[in-house]
Design a protein around this motif. Sequence first.
Motif: not given
Length: 230
Positions: A67-70, A140-149, A159-164
Motif C-alpha cells: 500500500a505504501f509503494v502504491i 489519470g496521473a494518480l491511477s497511472f502511478g498506482a498501476m506502475l507500482a 528495487l528495480a521499480l524504484v530505480v527505473v
Amino acid sequence: MKVFSKPTKGVLGLWFGLRRRQKFILQWVLGLLLGFFIYKYLGVHIVNIPGFDTVWDLGIWYIPFSAFVIVAFSNAFNITDGLDGLSTGLLLICLGVFEIIAIGNLDTPLLFFISLWAGALFAFLYFNVWPARIFLGDAGALSFGAMLAVIGLITGKILALVVVGGIFVIEATTSLIQILGWKYLKRPIFPLAPIHHTFLARGWKEPKIVIRAWILGLLLGVFGLWLATM
C-alpha cells in the motif's frame, strides 16, 4: 464541447470535492485493498534485494508495504506530471523495462497488458508533448502511478521499480524536502519544487527539461533492468 458522461462527471465531482487529507486517506484505503489482493490472490509476500542474495518474507505485513509503494508512486507520478509529455514519456520507458521483465518471466498476461497500455500511451503522447493539447489530470496521473507500482509489486522487482522510476522518486523527494524545509526551517530548500520548476525558473525551456529527463530515465531504465536480472 462536453467530453465526460454523467457517471464520469459524478466520479470527478466526488474526487475534486474531497479535501487533501480525505483524498490521501482514500488513496491508502485503495492501496490496502490492492495490497490485500496481491497478497491473498496472487500469493506475493516477499521482497527480493538483488545483489545481496536476500529475500524478506513480509507475510501479512506485505499488505501495508505494498500500500505504501502504491500510494508513494501514485503521488510521485502526479507530482511529476507538471510538464508537457514528461510523465508520459517516463512511464513509457518504465513500461518498456517491465515488458522485458515480463518476457523473461514468461508472464504472457502481464506482457499483453503492458503492451496494450504502452500502445495507448504512444497515441496519447503524440498529443501530450509540448505544446500539449490533452492532459492526464489528477485522476489519470494518480491511477497511472498506482498501476506502475502494482506492476513492480507483482513482478517482485521493487528495487528495480524504484530505480527505473527514479525520476518520479526524485520529483517527489524534492517536493517532500521543500515541505519539510518550510515547516521546520521556515525557508525553502530549493528555489521551487518539484525540481523541474527550479529548472524552469533558471530559464530552461520546457522541451529541454523533458528531453533531458527522458534521457536520464533511459539510463535509469537500463540500470534498473540490470538489477532486475541479478
